[in-house]
Motif scaffolding. Structure first.
Motif, PDB file in Angstrom:
ATOM      1  N   ALA A 118       0.837  -1.204   0.000  1.00 23.75           N
ATOM      2  CA  ALA A 118       0.000   0.000   0.000  1.00 23.75           C
ATOM      3  C   ALA A 118       0.868   1.249   0.000  1.00 23.75           C
ATOM      4  O   ALA A 118       0.591   2.212  -0.725  1.00 23.75           O
ATOM      5  CB  ALA A 118      -0.928  -0.004   1.208  1.00 23.75           C
ATOM      6  N   ALA A 119       1.941   1.231   0.800  1.00 23.73           N
ATOM      7  CA  ALA A 119       2.826   2.389   0.878  1.00 23.73           C
ATOM      8  C   ALA A 119       3.570   2.621  -0.431  1.00 23.73           C
ATOM      9  O   ALA A 119       3.923   3.754  -0.761  1.00 23.73           O
ATOM     10  CB  ALA A 119       3.820   2.213   2.013  1.00 23.73           C
ATOM     11  N   SER A 120       3.792   1.539  -1.198  1.00 25.24           N
ATOM     12  CA  SER A 120       4.515   1.676  -2.465  1.00 25.24           C
ATOM     13  C   SER A 120       3.710   2.467  -3.497  1.00 25.24           C
ATOM     14  O   SER A 120       4.253   2.880  -4.524  1.00 25.24           O
ATOM     15  CB  SER A 120       4.856   0.293  -3.033  1.00 25.24           C
ATOM     16  N   ALA A 121       2.434   2.688  -3.226  1.00 28.67           N
ATOM     17  CA  ALA A 121       1.607   3.492  -4.133  1.00 28.67           C
ATOM     18  C   ALA A 121       2.023   4.951  -4.118  1.00 28.67           C
ATOM     19  O   ALA A 121       1.601   5.729  -4.976  1.00 28.67           O
ATOM     20  CB  ALA A 121       0.132   3.362  -3.765  1.00 28.67           C
ATOM     21  N   GLY A 122       2.846   5.320  -3.108  1.00 35.72           N
ATOM     22  CA  GLY A 122       3.380   6.673  -3.054  1.00 35.72           C
ATOM     23  C   GLY A 122       2.349   7.712  -2.646  1.00 35.72           C
ATOM     24  O   GLY A 122       1.247   7.400  -2.184  1.00 35.72           O
ATOM     25  N   GLU A 123       2.728   8.970  -2.844  1.00 33.86           N
ATOM     26  CA  GLU A 123       1.876  10.089  -2.421  1.00 33.86           C
ATOM     27  C   GLU A 123       0.530  10.070  -3.131  1.00 33.86           C
ATOM     28  O   GLU A 123      -0.505  10.356  -2.527  1.00 33.86           O
ATOM     29  CB  GLU A 123       2.606  11.404  -2.687  1.00 33.86           C
ATOM     30  N   LYS A 124       0.533   9.709  -4.424  1.00 35.39           N
ATOM     31  CA  LYS A 124      -0.720   9.674  -5.179  1.00 35.39           C
ATOM     32  C   LYS A 124      -1.682   8.645  -4.593  1.00 35.39           C
ATOM     33  O   LYS A 124      -2.876   8.915  -4.437  1.00 35.39           O
ATOM     34  CB  LYS A 124      -0.438   9.346  -6.650  1.00 35.39           C
ATOM     35  N   GLY A 125      -1.149   7.454  -4.265  1.00 36.05           N
ATOM     36  CA  GLY A 125      -1.995   6.417  -3.703  1.00 36.05           C
ATOM     37  C   GLY A 125      -2.533   6.785  -2.332  1.00 36.05           C
ATOM     38  O   GLY A 125      -3.705   6.545  -2.018  1.00 36.05           O
ATOM     39  N   ALA A 299      17.108   9.693   8.144  1.00 39.93           N
ATOM     40  CA  ALA A 299      16.772   8.656   7.161  1.00 39.93           C
ATOM     41  C   ALA A 299      15.309   8.238   7.189  1.00 39.93           C
ATOM     42  O   ALA A 299      14.885   7.414   6.384  1.00 39.93           O
ATOM     43  CB  ALA A 299      17.651   7.424   7.391  1.00 39.93           C
ATOM     44  N   SER A 300      14.526   8.801   8.080  1.00 37.38           N
ATOM     45  CA  SER A 300      13.143   8.356   8.242  1.00 37.38           C
ATOM     46  C   SER A 300      12.224   8.919   7.163  1.00 37.38           C
ATOM     47  O   SER A 300      12.346  10.088   6.770  1.00 37.38           O
ATOM     48  CB  SER A 300      12.622   8.783   9.619  1.00 37.38           C
ATOM     49  N   GLN A 301      11.318   8.087   6.680  1.00 38.98           N
ATOM     50  CA  GLN A 301      10.290   8.573   5.757  1.00 38.98           C
ATOM     51  C   GLN A 301       9.176   9.290   6.506  1.00 38.98           C
ATOM     52  O   GLN A 301       8.499  10.152   5.950  1.00 38.98           O
ATOM     53  CB  GLN A 301       9.716   7.401   4.956  1.00 38.98           C
ATOM     54  N   ILE A 302       8.969   8.921   7.758  1.00 35.89           N
ATOM     55  CA  ILE A 302       7.978   9.567   8.611  1.00 35.89           C
ATOM     56  C   ILE A 302       8.716  10.499   9.573  1.00 35.89           C
ATOM     57  O   ILE A 302       9.597  10.084  10.311  1.00 35.89           O
ATOM     58  CB  ILE A 302       7.173   8.521   9.419  1.00 35.89           C
ATOM     59  N   GLY A 303       8.368  11.776   9.551  1.00 33.20           N
ATOM     60  CA  GLY A 303       8.984  12.723  10.469  1.00 33.20           C
ATOM     61  C   GLY A 303      10.457  12.947  10.228  1.00 33.20           C
ATOM     62  O   GLY A 303      11.229  13.125  11.182  1.00 33.20           O
ATOM     63  N   LYS A 304      10.877  12.988   8.983  1.00 36.78           N
ATOM     64  CA  LYS A 304      12.292  13.157   8.654  1.00 36.78           C
ATOM     65  C   LYS A 304      12.831  14.487   9.194  1.00 36.78           C
ATOM     66  O   LYS A 304      12.255  15.541   8.959  1.00 36.78           O
ATOM     67  CB  LYS A 304      12.476  13.110   7.136  1.00 36.78           C
ATOM     68  N   LEU A 305      13.934  14.419   9.918  1.00 33.39           N
ATOM     69  CA  LEU A 305      14.593  15.612  10.437  1.00 33.39           C
ATOM     70  C   LEU A 305      16.013  15.626   9.912  1.00 33.39           C
ATOM     71  O   LEU A 305      16.910  14.980  10.455  1.00 33.39           O
ATOM     72  CB  LEU A 305      14.585  15.608  11.973  1.00 33.39           C
TER      73      LEU A 305
END
Length: 334
Positions: A118-125, A299-305
């Motif tokens: 599901a996550a591989s669908a990217g921002e559009k998905g 390196a995080s995709q969620i909350g990248k700092l």
């Protein structure tokens, strides 16, 4: 005997005074869940500076505005944003009305519990998922759905309600600021209609002090003649990155003097706040506690700092170490 008795009474009185003093000190600590250190002192000293009329940095009450990001700053955001968890659960709930989802991605993956696909669908998905689960109903219906979800859904790791995974030290900061004449605002990339149903109960922040991403709504008269607002599948405003200063200007109308964030999505907000005149304080929550919560940054995709971390280091913005600055992370289980 009399001398011993008198000494005993004196010792008892002294002990009582010491205990009273210790109790008074504990009661006056505005941030009891914070370890004593430079970050806590930076917050306390800033508040003292801007609230003391004898201080050259005194700020009148109407100008005491504080801005807080939400995801990763006020509550946990891993392993995925909690609004996505809500959307995923809504896909499952709505699936009987959409049999085509069983063979259509990314819905099929979500129904099968395959979050990686599901996550591989990217921002559009993901946008498609949000659109499917956040529109086609009235604003009142959506708010009721969100409230019901916050009462029943549980985090996959901590097995607690999502609204229980708020940061106790940050709750204390908000209470401390409000006790000193500040208005506290949420300025988040999350959906404004997703946050408003519960922020007052959880944070003490009323819905009119929540700034977030929003969709288009349409005024209608229903079949019974009742006026209503219906959520449409269109994006109106994205309150993230450079959108945050715009959101502050549009919805608050005053530049905050203190702001908290945790990711690169908050960088422009912190830059905007720091650039204002007079006393300013901007801080990043740094997730460095894998044992009690999570450890992540560049390196995080969620909350990248990443860029924000560089800017904080270059400009001396305080980094709130979850591991070292906080005695506890979450409130005690209810």
């Amino acid at each position: 005997m009399r001398t011993s008795f008198a000494l005993g009474r004196a010792f008892g009185a002294l002990l009582a005074l010491l205990l009273m003093a210790a109790g008074a000190e504990a009661q006056t600590d505005p941030l009891p869940s914070w370890n004593n250190g430079a970050t806590k002192q930076a917050i306390v000293h800033f508040v003292e500076r801007v609230t003391s009329q004898a201080s050259p940095d005194f700020v009148p009450v109407p100008e005491r505005i504080a801005a807080f990001d939400n995801d990763g700053t006020l509550w946990c955001e891993q392993p995925f944003y909690f609004q996505l968890a809500f959307a995923f659960d809504r896909i499952k709930a709505l699936a009987p009305q959409h049999p085509e989802w069983k063979t259509t991605q990314p819905y099929q993956a979500l129904l099968e519990g395959d979050l990686k696909t599901a996550a591989s669908a990217g921002e559009k998905g993901l946008l498609e998922i949000i659109t499917a689960t956040h529109s086609g109903m009235t604003t009142d219906e959506f708010a009721s759905t969100v409230r019901d979800w916050t009462e029943t859904a549980r985090h996959p790791r901590f097995r607690r309600r999502y609204t229980e995974l708020v940061y106790q030290p940050m709750l204390e900061v908000m209470q401390y600021l409000r006790a000193n004449g500040f208005k506290t605002y949420i300025v988040s990339g999350g959906g404004i209609d997703f946050m408003r149903p519960w922020t007052e109960r959880v944070y003490g922040i009323p819905p009119e002090q929540v700034v977030g991403s929003s969709g288009v709504t349409e005024f209608r008269i229903d079949k019974d003649g009742k006026p209503e607002l219906v959520k449409l599948p269109k994006v109106q405003f994205v309150d993230d990155g450079p959108g945050k200063p715009s959101g502050i200007h549009t919805y608050i109308g005053r530049r905050p003097i203190i702001a908290f964030g945790n990711s690169d999505g908050d960088l422009q907000m912190l830059q905007y706040v720091a650039a204002g005149p007079g006393a300013r304080l901007v801080l990043y929550v740094h997730h460095d506690d894998a044992e009690r919560e999570y450890a992540y940054d560049r390196a995080s995709q969620i909350g990248k700092l990443d860029k924000g971390l560089d800017e904080a280091n270059a400009k001396g913005w305080p980094l709130i170490s979850m591991k070292n600055d906080w005695k506890v992370v979450f409130p005690s289980a209810q």
